[in-house]
Design an enzyme around this catalytic site. Sequence first.
Site, mmCIF file in Angstrom:
data_model
loop_
_atom_site.group_PDB
_atom_site.id
_atom_site.type_symbol
_atom_site.label_atom_id
_atom_site.label_comp_id
_atom_site.label_asym_id
_atom_site.label_seq_id
_atom_site.Cartn_x
_atom_site.Cartn_y
_atom_site.Cartn_z
ATOM 1 N N ASP A 44 0.821 -1.211 0.000
ATOM 2 C CA ASP A 44 0.000 0.000 0.000
ATOM 3 C C ASP A 44 0.853 1.258 0.000
ATOM 4 O O ASP A 44 0.608 2.190 -0.747
ATOM 5 C CB ASP A 44 -0.982 -0.006 1.186
ATOM 6 N N ASP B 258 -5.204 1.145 7.035
ATOM 7 C CA ASP B 258 -6.028 1.146 8.250
ATOM 8 C C ASP B 258 -5.485 2.052 9.332
ATOM 9 O O ASP B 258 -4.325 2.470 9.308
ATOM 10 C CB ASP B 258 -6.070 -0.271 8.831
ATOM 11 N N ASP C 284 7.046 3.832 3.321
ATOM 12 C CA ASP C 284 7.330 4.881 4.298
ATOM 13 C C ASP C 284 8.818 4.821 4.633
ATOM 14 O O ASP C 284 9.635 5.377 3.903
ATOM 15 C CB ASP C 284 6.418 4.681 5.514
HETATM 16 P P1 5GP Z 1 7.626 1.082 6.125
HETATM 17 O O1 5GP Z 1 8.053 -0.294 6.515
HETATM 18 O O2 5GP Z 1 7.984 1.480 4.716
HETATM 19 O O3 5GP Z 1 8.023 2.111 7.138
HETATM 20 O O4 5GP Z 1 6.065 1.129 6.254
HETATM 21 C C1 5GP Z 1 5.281 0.523 5.374
HETATM 22 C C2 5GP Z 1 4.064 -0.015 6.072
HETATM 23 O O5 5GP Z 1 3.644 0.845 7.139
HETATM 24 C C3 5GP Z 1 2.940 -0.056 5.079
HETATM 25 O O6 5GP Z 1 2.806 -1.355 4.578
HETATM 26 C C4 5GP Z 1 1.747 0.365 5.900
HETATM 27 O O7 5GP Z 1 1.124 -0.776 6.400
HETATM 28 C C5 5GP Z 1 2.290 1.149 7.055
HETATM 29 N N1 5GP Z 1 2.142 2.614 6.858
HETATM 30 C C6 5GP Z 1 3.105 3.528 6.567
HETATM 31 N N2 5GP Z 1 2.601 4.771 6.467
HETATM 32 C C7 5GP Z 1 1.270 4.643 6.706
HETATM 33 C C8 5GP Z 1 0.173 5.586 6.740
HETATM 34 O O8 5GP Z 1 0.293 6.809 6.521
HETATM 35 N N3 5GP Z 1 -1.038 5.071 7.028
HETATM 36 C C9 5GP Z 1 -1.250 3.741 7.259
HETATM 37 N N4 5GP Z 1 -2.491 3.368 7.533
HETATM 38 N N5 5GP Z 1 -0.256 2.833 7.227
HETATM 39 C C10 5GP Z 1 0.983 3.281 6.959
HETATM 40 MG MG MG Z 2 1.351 -2.762 5.339
#
Ligand code: 5GP
Ligand code: MG
Length: 188
Positions: free
Chosen positions: A110, A169, A113
Amino acid sequence: MFRDIESILIDTGRIERRVRELGAQIASDLQRDLGGDGSEESHGQLVIIPIMTGAMVFTADLIRQMPLKLSLEVVGVSSYPGKSMESKGASIRSEIPKGIAGKHVLVIDDILDSGQTLEVVTRLIREQRPASVRSCVLLRKPGKAKVGVDATYVGFDIPDEFVVGYGLDYDGYYRNYPAVATLRPEAR
Ligand code: 5GP
Ligand code: MG
């Protein structure tokens, strides 16, 4: 549920158009990898791996824009347990699919980040020796990636705000909200 939404960042029309574009682009790139003419030998060589649960809605729409013979294998990752709005580091909740050796893999998430989720998942997938690994995320928060990882395909770059909807979510809710939106502070 709609009462909790503060503002819509990306509406359903923009999502729909972008998903159509991404599907066409990914399908044509993969078609080239698979041998161009969609010949019989290339059939069954494409595996789509959505990262659950956030990628569920995006994946459902995206794969219907990809007219290729493909299979689906999900992988479960949790990074925002419960009511947290900050990543607690990615933890894999299921086995990495077996039987992907020699196949072309497209990982779908999705949002990108910090990049930890995609980094962990693609690293484990590469250990299985697939023919190629691509990744596609609906959203990306630019400048946030701590690890040297980026997605092959990105739907939209968004500001560093916590968003919900279209699969994303908060505490397990709002995944069915059809647009990408921010939440009212009272709802968090
Ligand atoms: P990363 O591992 O890249 O930091 O984060 C990715 C995961 O964190 C995504 O798969 C998602 O589930 C969650 N995530 C990151 N940013 C957001 C956000 O703004 N809203 C939501 N609901 N989930 C996020
Ligand atoms: Mg996720």
